[in-house]
Design an enzyme around this catalytic site. Structure first.
Site, short mmCIF file in Angstrom:
data_model
loop_
_atom_site.label_atom_id
_atom_site.label_comp_id
_atom_site.label_asym_id
_atom_site.label_seq_id
_atom_site.Cartn_x
_atom_site.Cartn_y
_atom_site.Cartn_z
N ASP A 138 0.85 -1.20 0.00
CA ASP A 138 0.00 0.00 0.00
C ASP A 138 0.89 1.25 0.00
OD1 ASP A 138 -3.10 -0.81 1.24
OD2 ASP A 138 -1.49 -2.25 1.47
N GLU A 161 -5.25 7.45 0.28
CA GLU A 161 -5.73 6.76 1.47
C GLU A 161 -4.69 6.75 2.60
OE1 GLU A 161 -6.96 2.64 1.05
OE2 GLU A 161 -7.90 2.70 3.01
N ASP A 230 -6.52 5.13 -4.29
CA ASP A 230 -6.47 4.02 -3.33
C ASP A 230 -5.35 3.12 -3.85
OD1 ASP A 230 -6.75 1.98 -1.57
OD2 ASP A 230 -8.95 1.97 -1.63
N ILE A 232 -3.97 0.36 -2.73
CA ILE A 232 -4.47 -1.03 -2.81
C ILE A 232 -5.87 -1.01 -2.23
CG2 ILE A 232 -4.27 -3.41 -1.99
CD1 ILE A 232 -1.38 -3.30 -2.23
N ASP A 233 -6.83 -1.08 -3.12
CA ASP A 233 -8.21 -1.19 -2.66
C ASP A 233 -8.47 -2.69 -2.49
OD1 ASP A 233 -10.86 -0.64 -2.08
OD2 ASP A 233 -11.46 -0.82 -4.18
N THR A 235 -7.36 -4.39 0.56
CA THR A 235 -6.12 -4.92 1.18
C THR A 235 -6.38 -6.30 1.79
OG1 THR A 235 -5.49 -2.64 1.63
CG2 THR A 235 -4.22 -4.33 2.76
N ASP A 375 -12.63 4.77 -2.76
CA ASP A 375 -13.16 3.42 -3.01
C ASP A 375 -14.14 3.41 -4.18
OD1 ASP A 375 -11.73 2.17 -1.00
OD2 ASP A 375 -13.27 2.43 0.52
#
Ligand SMILES: Nc1ncnc2c1ncn2[C@@H]1O[C@H](COP(=O)(O)O)[C@@H](OP(=O)(O)O)[C@H]1O
Length: 442
Positions: A138, A161, A230, A232-233, A235, A375
């Site tokens: 991330d 994020e 984001d 890593i959407d 995670t 998101d």
């Protein structure tokens, strides 16, 4: 009176008075010539410096002038070529072409990093204050994408994020992130930081990396150009071996204009990269393992269905992120008999755009949860430009102007165009029954 002879000058009537005095004539000519001259000069000297809307209008006008047989003669052929090639290089003649390309390349490079961490045992997972997990991937992906945005668009604002607080207090973790970042930057087969890497922005040391991560602290989503990331959407999906997405959007005055989704575990081996520009459609291409090239795109459109009972419906894997019971009730109300397809992250938006499902439901567990704009920003545009529609559970359009989270929307529903009315009606009825009516305090 002497009679007139042949040698006398002919009798002339008094010269006609010109209705425009000389000064007005100069003004008229100037007002016609100046805008064209200014447009050509601005485009050839500094197209990027112009406001975006003006830039694209001027480009369209100038290109048609330059290529028009009637008026194209005002430039030499060489100068015409310069103007056209410069504008095409910077914008491909379409609004946001450069933003789309840089965003695609940036997401693709971040995907190279996330894939490496995904395949490695060391994920450096820590818990955030809200108890959700975050990994070295991330942080690394966020720093790489922000380095790219800063290189090409240094004046734009960014909402991201993550922040670097957890890394600044954990040197070991921070070093681990810098290691994967460096490996991703030098990941091309040549092992060199090529010109494309410098176009995408380098990160030279750990301190610089931490500073890049912190560039995403913007809170005002409604004014000017704001990127939303984001890194890593999903995670939890990433850690479980499921779907995840790198999601990057560009908003201008609160309207999403560019959306890019990198989905390394979706579709073909290596994953897919989807991108959309408002009014220009959605395309998909394979995610390349070479960060400097974008494979050829193909256009995507959502599956055309006319009855929602034929739909494949999609929802998140995590039961803590949306209400599976209420979603099942809605599916039943729509006459859907197939079980839901459960998938993490904005890969759900990508799956709809690619025709793998037709409805995505995300109804809240509790009414106090505010969905994060990162998101949904990229995913929503990718679906809309593929022919679909996105609303909240009461049938309102998503309002991205309310900061880092939605304050005027509750829940999110996504669907194809042909079944929009039916889905919105059934979801709103169930939502009012299950949650009551809701009014934003804004
Ligand atoms: N209670 C909750 N309700 C809805 N979404 C939540 C949630 N808690 C976390 N999320 C969000 O759900 C996202 C994952 O969505 P999904 O369940 O579709 O995979 C998370 O993104 P991150 O993984 O980036 O933290 C997080 O932002």
């Amino acid at each position: 009176m002497r009679p007139s002879t042949a040698r006398d000058p002919p009798q002339t009537t008094a010269p006609k008075q010109n209705p425009y005095p000389a000064a007005s004539r100069v003004l008229i000519v100037l007002s016609l010539v100046l805008p064209v001259a200014l447009a050509i000069i601005s485009i050839s000297v500094a197209p990027q410096a112009l406001p975006h809307r003006l830039q694209s209008s001027i480009i369209r006008i100038s290109q048609s002038i330059c290529t028009s047989k009637r008026v194209g003669f005002i430039c030499t052929p060489g100068y015409r070529r310069v103007i056209i090639s410069r504008t095409m290089a910077t914008t491909s003649g379409l609004p946001f072409a450069n933003e789309r390309r840089i965003a695609e390349l940036a997401v693709q490079r971040a995907a190279i990093l996330t894939k490496a961490v995904y395949n490695s045992k060391v994920k450096g997972t820590v818990q955030k204050d809200d108890k959700s997990p975050v990994t070295i991937a991330d942080f690394g992906a966020q720093s790489l994408v922000f380095a790219s945005l800063y290189k090409s668009f240094p004046d734009d604002n960014i909402i991201g994020e993550e922040d670097s607080a957890g890394l600044r207090s954990n040197k070991e973790l921070s070093e681990l992130v810098f290691k994967v970042v460096t490996e991703a930057i030098y990941s091309n087969t040549t092992g060199q930081s090529s010109s494309s890497s410098s176009e995408l922005g380098d990160i030279n040391n750990e301190a610089e990396m931490l500073d890049f991560i912190d560039k995403g602290s913007c809170t005002d989503s409604g004014k000017g150009r704001v990127w939303v990331l984001d890194p890593i959407d999903g995670t939890k999906g990433f850690l479980r071996g499921g779907q995840y997405a790198i999601a990057l959007g560009l908003m201008v005055d609160g309207i999403v204009q560019v959306g890019v989704l990198g989905c390394p575990n979706l579709g073909q081996e290596g994953g897919v990269l989807l991108s959309a520009v408002k009014g220009q459609g959605t395309v998909v291409r394979p995610l390349s393992s070479d960060f400097s090239t974008l494979p050829d795109p193909s256009r995507v459109t959502m599956n055309p269905i006319t009855s929602s009972s034929d739909a494949t419906f999609c929802e998140g894997v995590e039961s803590g992120h949306s209400n599976h019971d209420i979603q099942a009730k809605i599916a039943k109300g729509l006459g859907i008999t197939k079980p839901s397809v459960r998938m993490d992250s904005q890969a759900k938006y990508a799956a709809l755009a690619l025709g793998q499902a037709e409805i995505y439901l995300r109804l809240p567990r509790t009414m106090d949860y505010e969905e994060n704009i990162w998101d949904h920003a990229a995913g929503a545009l990718v679906v809309e430009e593929a022919g679909g529609a996105v609303f909240d559970m009461y049938g309102n359009k998503l309002d991205f102007t309310t900061g880092r989270s939605f304050k005027k929307n509750k829940g999110v529903i996504v669907m194809g165009a042909g079944i929009q009315e039916e889905v919105v009606r059934v979801v709103s009825e169930v939502a009012v029954e299950a949650y009551g009516t809701w009014k934003s305090s804004l």
